[in-house]
Design a protein around this motif. Structure first.
Motif, PDB file in Angstrom:
ATOM      1  N   GLY A  95     -16.664  59.386 -27.981  1.00 50.82           N
ATOM      2  CA  GLY A  95     -16.333  58.338 -28.932  1.00 50.82           C
ATOM      3  C   GLY A  95     -17.252  57.137 -28.927  1.00 50.82           C
ATOM      4  O   GLY A  95     -17.095  56.237 -29.763  1.00 50.82           O
ATOM      5  N   GLY A  96     -18.174  57.092 -27.993  1.00 52.43           N
ATOM      6  CA  GLY A  96     -19.087  55.966 -27.956  1.00 52.43           C
ATOM      7  C   GLY A  96     -20.066  56.004 -29.111  1.00 52.43           C
ATOM      8  O   GLY A  96     -20.153  56.996 -29.847  1.00 52.43           O
ATOM      9  N   GLY A  97     -20.806  54.913 -29.282  1.00 47.80           N
ATOM     10  CA  GLY A  97     -21.801  54.872 -30.333  1.00 47.80           C
ATOM     11  C   GLY A  97     -22.300  53.473 -30.568  1.00 47.80           C
ATOM     12  O   GLY A  97     -22.040  52.560 -29.777  1.00 47.80           O
ATOM     13  N   LEU A  98     -23.010  53.318 -31.672  1.00 44.73           N
ATOM     14  CA  LEU A  98     -23.565  52.027 -32.071  1.00 44.73           C
ATOM     15  C   LEU A  98     -22.695  51.449 -33.174  1.00 44.73           C
ATOM     16  O   LEU A  98     -22.500  52.091 -34.207  1.00 44.73           O
ATOM     17  CB  LEU A  98     -24.999  52.202 -32.562  1.00 44.73           C
ATOM     18  CG  LEU A  98     -25.672  50.969 -33.166  1.00 44.73           C
ATOM     19  CD1 LEU A  98     -25.800  49.864 -32.125  1.00 44.73           C
ATOM     20  CD2 LEU A  98     -27.048  51.339 -33.735  1.00 44.73           C
ATOM     21  N   VAL A  99     -22.172  50.262 -32.953  1.00 46.55           N
ATOM     22  CA  VAL A  99     -21.326  49.595 -33.928  1.00 46.55           C
ATOM     23  C   VAL A  99     -21.761  48.145 -34.061  1.00 46.55           C
ATOM     24  O   VAL A  99     -22.519  47.637 -33.235  1.00 46.55           O
ATOM     25  CB  VAL A  99     -19.832  49.653 -33.536  1.00 46.55           C
ATOM     26  CG1 VAL A  99     -19.322  51.085 -33.561  1.00 46.55           C
ATOM     27  CG2 VAL A  99     -19.601  49.018 -32.181  1.00 46.55           C
ATOM     28  N   GLN A 100     -21.260  47.504 -35.096  1.00 50.57           N
ATOM     29  CA  GLN A 100     -21.563  46.095 -35.301  1.00 50.57           C
ATOM     30  C   GLN A 100     -20.448  45.219 -34.743  1.00 50.57           C
ATOM     31  O   GLN A 100     -19.293  45.658 -34.622  1.00 50.57           O
ATOM     32  CB  GLN A 100     -21.738  45.811 -36.787  1.00 50.57           C
ATOM     33  CG  GLN A 100     -22.976  46.460 -37.394  1.00 50.57           C
ATOM     34  CD  GLN A 100     -23.205  46.022 -38.827  1.00 50.57           C
ATOM     35  OE1 GLN A 100     -22.276  45.682 -39.548  1.00 50.57           O
ATOM     36  NE2 GLN A 100     -24.474  46.016 -39.252  1.00 50.57           N
ATOM     37  N   ALA A 101     -20.787  44.015 -34.425  1.00 49.59           N
ATOM     38  CA  ALA A 101     -19.787  43.062 -33.930  1.00 49.59           C
ATOM     39  C   ALA A 101     -18.655  42.942 -34.955  1.00 49.59           C
ATOM     40  O   ALA A 101     -18.900  42.863 -36.157  1.00 49.59           O
ATOM     41  CB  ALA A 101     -20.429  41.711 -33.686  1.00 49.59           C
ATOM     42  N   GLY A 102     -17.437  42.955 -34.423  1.00 48.43           N
ATOM     43  CA  GLY A 102     -16.257  42.878 -35.277  1.00 48.43           C
ATOM     44  C   GLY A 102     -15.678  44.220 -35.658  1.00 48.43           C
ATOM     45  O   GLY A 102     -14.541  44.293 -36.150  1.00 48.43           O
ATOM     46  N   ASP A 103     -16.423  45.290 -35.436  1.00 47.20           N
ATOM     47  CA  ASP A 103     -15.950  46.638 -35.760  1.00 47.20           C
ATOM     48  C   ASP A 103     -14.935  47.120 -34.721  1.00 47.20           C
ATOM     49  O   ASP A 103     -14.700  46.477 -33.700  1.00 47.20           O
ATOM     50  CB  ASP A 103     -17.118  47.615 -35.820  1.00 47.20           C
ATOM     51  CG  ASP A 103     -17.944  47.467 -37.071  1.00 47.20           C
ATOM     52  OD1 ASP A 103     -19.027  48.100 -37.140  1.00 47.20           O
ATOM     53  OD2 ASP A 103     -17.525  46.718 -37.979  1.00 47.20           O
ATOM     54  N   SER A 104     -14.388  48.293 -35.015  1.00 44.89           N
ATOM     55  CA  SER A 104     -13.471  48.954 -34.083  1.00 44.89           C
ATOM     56  C   SER A 104     -14.039  50.295 -33.656  1.00 44.89           C
ATOM     57  O   SER A 104     -14.820  50.913 -34.393  1.00 44.89           O
ATOM     58  CB  SER A 104     -12.102  49.171 -34.735  1.00 44.89           C
ATOM     59  OG  SER A 104     -11.478  47.942 -35.021  1.00 44.89           O
ATOM     60  N   LEU A 105     -13.622  50.723 -32.476  1.00 44.46           N
ATOM     61  CA  LEU A 105     -14.110  51.981 -31.917  1.00 44.46           C
ATOM     62  C   LEU A 105     -13.015  52.538 -31.027  1.00 44.46           C
ATOM     63  O   LEU A 105     -12.321  51.772 -30.343  1.00 44.46           O
ATOM     64  CB  LEU A 105     -15.374  51.718 -31.099  1.00 44.46           C
ATOM     65  CG  LEU A 105     -16.272  52.882 -30.700  1.00 44.46           C
ATOM     66  CD1 LEU A 105     -16.887  53.517 -31.954  1.00 44.46           C
ATOM     67  CD2 LEU A 105     -17.380  52.389 -29.779  1.00 44.46           C
ATOM     68  N   ARG A 106     -12.848  53.853 -31.026  1.00 39.48           N
ATOM     69  CA  ARG A 106     -11.868  54.459 -30.136  1.00 39.48           C
ATOM     70  C   ARG A 106     -12.547  55.456 -29.206  1.00 39.48           C
ATOM     71  O   ARG A 106     -13.166  56.424 -29.662  1.00 39.48           O
ATOM     72  CB  ARG A 106     -10.736  55.160 -30.890  1.00 39.48           C
ATOM     73  CG  ARG A 106      -9.581  55.549 -29.957  1.00 39.48           C
ATOM     74  CD  ARG A 106      -8.434  56.233 -30.678  1.00 39.48           C
ATOM     75  NE  ARG A 106      -8.715  57.627 -30.971  1.00 39.48           N
ATOM     76  CZ  ARG A 106      -7.781  58.541 -31.239  1.00 39.48           C
ATOM     77  NH1 ARG A 106      -6.496  58.187 -31.243  1.00 39.48           N
ATOM     78  NH2 ARG A 106      -8.113  59.786 -31.526  1.00 39.48           N
ATOM     79  N   LEU A 107     -12.418  55.208 -27.923  1.00 35.48           N
ATOM     80  CA  LEU A 107     -12.931  56.125 -26.918  1.00 35.48           C
ATOM     81  C   LEU A 107     -11.825  57.079 -26.485  1.00 35.48           C
ATOM     82  O   LEU A 107     -10.652  56.701 -26.453  1.00 35.48           O
ATOM     83  CB  LEU A 107     -13.445  55.362 -25.699  1.00 35.48           C
ATOM     84  CG  LEU A 107     -14.485  54.268 -25.959  1.00 35.48           C
ATOM     85  CD1 LEU A 107     -14.934  53.665 -24.624  1.00 35.48           C
ATOM     86  CD2 LEU A 107     -15.656  54.793 -26.733  1.00 35.48           C
ATOM     87  N   SER A 108     -12.221  58.291 -26.156  1.00 34.77           N
ATOM     88  CA  SER A 108     -11.272  59.286 -25.653  1.00 34.77           C
ATOM     89  C   SER A 108     -11.750  59.808 -24.312  1.00 34.77           C
ATOM     90  O   SER A 108     -12.960  59.882 -24.065  1.00 34.77           O
ATOM     91  CB  SER A 108     -11.152  60.465 -26.632  1.00 34.77           C
ATOM     92  OG  SER A 108     -10.678  60.038 -27.886  1.00 34.77           O
ATOM     93  N   CYS A 109     -10.805  60.178 -23.489  1.00 36.45           N
ATOM     94  CA  CYS A 109     -11.120  60.777 -22.190  1.00 36.45           C
ATOM     95  C   CYS A 109     -10.210  61.984 -22.015  1.00 36.45           C
ATOM     96  O   CYS A 109      -8.994  61.824 -21.853  1.00 36.45           O
ATOM     97  CB  CYS A 109     -10.910  59.777 -21.067  1.00 36.45           C
ATOM     98  SG  CYS A 109     -11.074  60.489 -19.414  1.00 36.45           S
ATOM     99  N   ALA A 110     -10.796  63.149 -22.077  1.00 36.61           N
ATOM    100  CA  ALA A 110     -10.036  64.383 -21.941  1.00 36.61           C
ATOM    101  C   ALA A 110     -10.095  64.875 -20.502  1.00 36.61           C
ATOM    102  O   ALA A 110     -11.184  65.007 -19.937  1.00 36.61           O
ATOM    103  CB  ALA A 110     -10.587  65.449 -22.875  1.00 36.61           C
ATOM    104  N   ALA A 111      -8.930  65.123 -19.926  1.00 39.34           N
ATOM    105  CA  ALA A 111      -8.854  65.617 -18.547  1.00 39.34           C
ATOM    106  C   ALA A 111      -8.570  67.116 -18.548  1.00 39.34           C
ATOM    107  O   ALA A 111      -7.897  67.631 -19.448  1.00 39.34           O
ATOM    108  CB  ALA A 111      -7.761  64.876 -17.793  1.00 39.34           C
TER     109      ALA A 111
END
Length: 121
Positions: free
Chosen positions: A8-24
């Protein structure tokens, strides 16, 4: 020992939203997100108990980030809202044997490979 994979990581602009996931790969207890920026130590970001009823956050992300989990999918999430350039780092998820979530990275014994988050201004 479970295997953790972040995404879920990446390059975003300030003020944006991002969701990271961690699968076990299996059942986990307390889970957390840490981040490591160049030239800095690995910092605690957020943690959750297995039930999700107990969560904690670093002061720098409180009110902007939300940690959650879906135990049926063995997955933990980090929703990052209103991101800032200072949130730029490699984000790691980690698993601890305890039910309640510690903030000390030394108490986590299983780590993912990390996912890069870059926030441009």
């Amino acid at each position: 020992q479970v295997h953790l994979v972040e995404s879920g990581g990446g390059l975003v602009q300030a003020g944006d939203s991002l969701r990271l996931s961690c699968a076990a790969s299996g059942r986990t207890n307390a889970m957390a997100w840490f981040r490591h920026a160049p030239g800095k130590e690995r910092d605690f970001v957020a943690a959750t108990s297995r039930s999700g009823s107990s969560t904690s956050y670093a002061d720098s992300v409180k009110g902007r980030f939300t940690i959650s989990r879906d135990n049926a999918k063995n997955t933990v999430y980090l929703l990052m809202n209103s991101v800032k350039p200072e949130d730029t780092a490699v984000y790691y998820c980690a698993a601890a044997g305890s039910l309640l979530p510690p903030k000390n990275y030394g108490e986590y014994d299983c780590w993912g490979q990390g996912t890069q988050v870059t926030v441009s201004s």
